[in-house]
Write a protein that holds these residues in place. Structure first.
Motif, PDB file in Angstrom:
ATOM      1  N   LEU A 144       0.825  -1.209   0.000  1.00  0.00           N
ATOM      2  CA  LEU A 144       0.000   0.000   0.000  1.00  0.00           C
ATOM      3  C   LEU A 144       0.860   1.260   0.000  1.00  0.00           C
ATOM      4  CD1 LEU A 144      -2.866  -1.169   2.367  1.00  0.00           C
ATOM      5  CD2 LEU A 144      -2.920  -0.929  -0.134  1.00  0.00           C
ATOM      6  N   ASN A 145       2.043   1.202   0.620  1.00  0.00           N
ATOM      7  CA  ASN A 145       2.979   2.334   0.533  1.00  0.00           C
ATOM      8  C   ASN A 145       3.327   2.623  -0.920  1.00  0.00           C
ATOM      9  OD1 ASN A 145       3.283   3.034   3.254  1.00  0.00           O
ATOM     10  ND2 ASN A 145       4.920   1.550   3.566  1.00  0.00           N
ATOM     11  N   LYS A 146       3.607   1.568  -1.679  1.00  0.00           N
ATOM     12  CA  LYS A 146       3.937   1.735  -3.099  1.00  0.00           C
ATOM     13  C   LYS A 146       2.760   2.327  -3.876  1.00  0.00           C
ATOM     14  CE  LYS A 146       6.959  -2.311  -3.175  1.00  0.00           C
ATOM     15  NZ  LYS A 146       7.107  -3.664  -3.732  1.00  0.00           N
ATOM     16  N   VAL A 147       1.569   1.810  -3.631  1.00  0.00           N
ATOM     17  CA  VAL A 147       0.378   2.297  -4.329  1.00  0.00           C
ATOM     18  C   VAL A 147       0.140   3.756  -3.983  1.00  0.00           C
ATOM     19  CG1 VAL A 147      -2.120   2.054  -4.601  1.00  0.00           C
ATOM     20  CG2 VAL A 147      -0.678   0.011  -4.448  1.00  0.00           C
ATOM     21  N   TYR A 148       0.257   4.096  -2.691  1.00  0.00           N
ATOM     22  CA  TYR A 148       0.014   5.470  -2.276  1.00  0.00           C
ATOM     23  C   TYR A 148       1.049   6.424  -2.875  1.00  0.00           C
ATOM     24  CZ  TYR A 148      -1.489   9.453   0.342  1.00  0.00           C
ATOM     25  OH  TYR A 148      -1.954  10.706   0.657  1.00  0.00           O
ATOM     26  N   LYS A 149       2.298   6.000  -2.905  1.00  0.00           N
ATOM     27  CA  LYS A 149       3.341   6.838  -3.512  1.00  0.00           C
ATOM     28  C   LYS A 149       3.039   7.075  -4.992  1.00  0.00           C
ATOM     29  CE  LYS A 149       8.263   7.283  -4.167  1.00  0.00           C
ATOM     30  NZ  LYS A 149       9.546   6.662  -4.264  1.00  0.00           N
ATOM     31  N   THR A 150       2.643   6.025  -5.684  1.00  0.00           N
ATOM     32  CA  THR A 150       2.278   6.161  -7.102  1.00  0.00           C
ATOM     33  C   THR A 150       1.106   7.129  -7.260  1.00  0.00           C
ATOM     34  OG1 THR A 150       3.031   3.902  -7.487  1.00  0.00           O
ATOM     35  CG2 THR A 150       1.627   4.863  -9.171  1.00  0.00           C
ATOM     36  N   PHE A 151       0.130   7.039  -6.357  1.00  0.00           N
ATOM     37  CA  PHE A 151      -1.013   7.952  -6.377  1.00  0.00           C
ATOM     38  C   PHE A 151      -0.549   9.395  -6.156  1.00  0.00           C
ATOM     39  CE2 PHE A 151      -3.908  10.328  -3.578  1.00  0.00           C
ATOM     40  CZ  PHE A 151      -4.929  10.587  -4.484  1.00  0.00           C
ATOM     41  N   GLU A 152       0.301   9.623  -5.150  1.00  0.00           N
ATOM     42  CA  GLU A 152       0.794  10.974  -4.856  1.00  0.00           C
ATOM     43  C   GLU A 152       1.555  11.585  -6.022  1.00  0.00           C
ATOM     44  OE1 GLU A 152       3.014  10.385  -1.160  1.00  0.00           O
ATOM     45  OE2 GLU A 152       1.618  11.821  -0.236  1.00  0.00           O
ATOM     46  N   GLU A 153       2.232  10.739  -6.794  1.00  0.00           N
ATOM     47  CA  GLU A 153       3.010  11.206  -7.942  1.00  0.00           C
ATOM     48  C   GLU A 153       2.160  11.300  -9.212  1.00  0.00           C
ATOM     49  OE1 GLU A 153       6.120   8.277  -7.950  1.00  0.00           O
ATOM     50  OE2 GLU A 153       7.203   9.256  -6.305  1.00  0.00           O
ATOM     51  N   ASN A 154       0.849  11.166  -9.063  1.00  0.00           N
ATOM     52  CA  ASN A 154      -0.092  11.204 -10.196  1.00  0.00           C
ATOM     53  C   ASN A 154       0.239  10.169 -11.266  1.00  0.00           C
ATOM     54  OD1 ASN A 154      -1.815  13.301  -9.250  1.00  0.00           O
ATOM     55  ND2 ASN A 154      -0.238  14.784  -9.807  1.00  0.00           N
ATOM     56  N   GLU A 155       0.792   9.050 -10.846  1.00  0.00           N
ATOM     57  CA  GLU A 155       1.167   7.982 -11.774  1.00  0.00           C
ATOM     58  C   GLU A 155       0.216   6.789 -11.707  1.00  0.00           C
ATOM     59  OE1 GLU A 155       3.678   8.154 -14.012  1.00  0.00           O
ATOM     60  OE2 GLU A 155       3.996  10.223 -13.358  1.00  0.00           O
ATOM     61  N   GLU A 166      -2.669  -7.902  -9.893  1.00  0.00           N
ATOM     62  CA  GLU A 166      -1.973  -8.209 -11.145  1.00  0.00           C
ATOM     63  C   GLU A 166      -0.597  -7.555 -11.214  1.00  0.00           C
ATOM     64  OE1 GLU A 166      -4.601  -7.265 -14.383  1.00  0.00           O
ATOM     65  OE2 GLU A 166      -6.116  -8.677 -13.660  1.00  0.00           O
ATOM     66  N   SER A 167      -0.461  -6.378 -10.618  1.00  0.00           N
ATOM     67  CA  SER A 167       0.811  -5.661 -10.701  1.00  0.00           C
ATOM     68  C   SER A 167       1.730  -5.938  -9.510  1.00  0.00           C
ATOM     69  CB  SER A 167       0.567  -4.155 -10.827  1.00  0.00           C
ATOM     70  OG  SER A 167      -0.078  -3.658  -9.668  1.00  0.00           O
ATOM     71  N   GLY A 168       1.222  -6.608  -8.479  1.00  0.00           N
ATOM     72  CA  GLY A 168       2.019  -6.871  -7.291  1.00  0.00           C
ATOM     73  C   GLY A 168       2.415  -8.329  -7.160  1.00  0.00           C
ATOM     74  N   HIS A 169       3.078  -8.625  -6.085  1.00  0.00           N
ATOM     75  CA  HIS A 169       3.497  -9.997  -5.768  1.00  0.00           C
ATOM     76  C   HIS A 169       2.373 -10.607  -4.918  1.00  0.00           C
ATOM     77  CE1 HIS A 169       6.109 -13.348  -5.286  1.00  0.00           C
ATOM     78  NE2 HIS A 169       6.299 -13.159  -3.988  1.00  0.00           N
ATOM     79  N   THR A 170       1.523 -11.409  -5.568  1.00  0.00           N
ATOM     80  CA  THR A 170       0.271 -11.845  -4.974  1.00  0.00           C
ATOM     81  C   THR A 170       0.236 -13.347  -4.758  1.00  0.00           C
ATOM     82  OG1 THR A 170      -0.872 -10.014  -6.056  1.00  0.00           O
ATOM     83  CG2 THR A 170      -2.244 -11.835  -5.279  1.00  0.00           C
ATOM     84  N   MET A 171      -0.224 -13.742  -3.590  1.00  0.00           N
ATOM     85  CA  MET A 171      -0.501 -15.157  -3.315  1.00  0.00           C
ATOM     86  C   MET A 171      -1.990 -15.382  -3.564  1.00  0.00           C
ATOM     87  SD  MET A 171      -0.169 -17.419   0.143  1.00  0.00           S
ATOM     88  CE  MET A 171       1.103 -18.602  -0.216  1.00  0.00           C
ATOM     89  N   TYR A 172      -2.291 -16.279  -4.494  1.00  0.00           N
ATOM     90  CA  TYR A 172      -3.672 -16.624  -4.810  1.00  0.00           C
ATOM     91  C   TYR A 172      -4.029 -17.919  -4.091  1.00  0.00           C
ATOM     92  CZ  TYR A 172      -3.261 -13.108  -8.460  1.00  0.00           C
ATOM     93  OH  TYR A 172      -3.072 -11.929  -9.139  1.00  0.00           O
ATOM     94  N   LEU A 173      -5.104 -17.877  -3.338  1.00  0.00           N
ATOM     95  CA  LEU A 173      -5.578 -19.047  -2.611  1.00  0.00           C
ATOM     96  C   LEU A 173      -6.838 -19.569  -3.296  1.00  0.00           C
ATOM     97  CD1 LEU A 173      -4.465 -16.832  -0.362  1.00  0.00           C
ATOM     98  CD2 LEU A 173      -5.116 -18.655   1.149  1.00  0.00           C
ATOM     99  N   PRO A 174      -6.989 -20.886  -3.380  1.00  0.00           N
ATOM    100  CA  PRO A 174      -8.209 -21.417  -3.998  1.00  0.00           C
ATOM    101  C   PRO A 174      -9.416 -21.207  -3.084  1.00  0.00           C
ATOM    102  CG  PRO A 174      -6.879 -23.203  -3.116  1.00  0.00           C
ATOM    103  CD  PRO A 174      -6.076 -21.934  -2.944  1.00  0.00           C
ATOM    104  N   VAL A 175     -10.539 -20.889  -3.688  1.00  0.00           N
ATOM    105  CA  VAL A 175     -11.789 -20.763  -2.936  1.00  0.00           C
ATOM    106  C   VAL A 175     -12.278 -22.173  -2.618  1.00  0.00           C
ATOM    107  CG1 VAL A 175     -14.208 -20.038  -3.034  1.00  0.00           C
ATOM    108  CG2 VAL A 175     -12.418 -18.551  -3.962  1.00  0.00           C
TER     109      VAL A 175
END
Length: 186
Positions: A144-155, A166-175
């Protein structure tokens, strides 16, 4: 567990439902309270994410729970998520939508176990047939720090929670319990 914060997301507009989902009653309690109780039963600190029009109503049903008002110029649930993050930047967030009233404690426990046992991921989310369930998921403070920084930089170009996975390092768990994710829109 002290780094994990339980968040009940209530700030949506409930356009399809026609009224505020979090205030609907089941077994003499508002839906948002049911969801908060599921998190509290797991010994999590809980806060509630709301929009500014909900303050008065939610203060009545959550007199002893922090209410965090969405305040960023972002449409959708990312506003609530980042607003919570700004108030608790050191916390990882277990985000649950207020209408997940059928969520089983086992489903939440499996999510938390995956998070604790595999600390290298940024996001932990359930997925079934390629569809992710962003409203019972863990979002780390680092991500969330990365996302917020990107938001602050209007990126920040995409605001959906699915884009975060999709853009992060995500662990997908089966439902394993589909009824836990039943969606109430009418």
């Amino acid at each position: 567990m002290e780094k994990l914060l339980g968040v009940v997301l209530c700030g949506g507009q409930s356009r399809r439902m026609g009224s505020d989902k979090g205030l609907l009653i089941k077994d003499a309690k508002p839906w948002a309270v049911h969801t908060a109780d599921k998190l509290k039963d797991l010994a999590l600190q809980v806060v509630v994410s709301i929009n500014e029009t909900q303050q008065e109503a939610y203060q009545k049903i959550f007199p002893n729970t922090p209410l965090i008002v969405d305040h960023l110029p972002i449409d959708g649930p990312l506003d609530g998520l980042l607003s919570i993050h700004r108030n608790f930047p050191e916390k990882d967030i277990l985000l649950m939508a207020c209408d997940l009233i059928d969520m089983s404690s086992d489903t939440i426990k499996t999510l938390i176990s995956s998070y604790r046992e595999n600390p290298s991921f940024e996001y932990y989310v359930y997925q079934e047939e390629g569809f992710t369930q962003p409203f019972c998921a863990i979002y780390t403070g680092n991500a969330l720090n990365k996302v917020y920084k990107t938001f602050e930089e209007n990126e920040l170009k995409k605001y959906s929670l699915h884009d975060r996975f999709e853009s992060g390092h995500t662990m997908y768990l089966p439902v394993e319990d589909a009824k836990s994710f039943k969606n109430y829109n009418s």
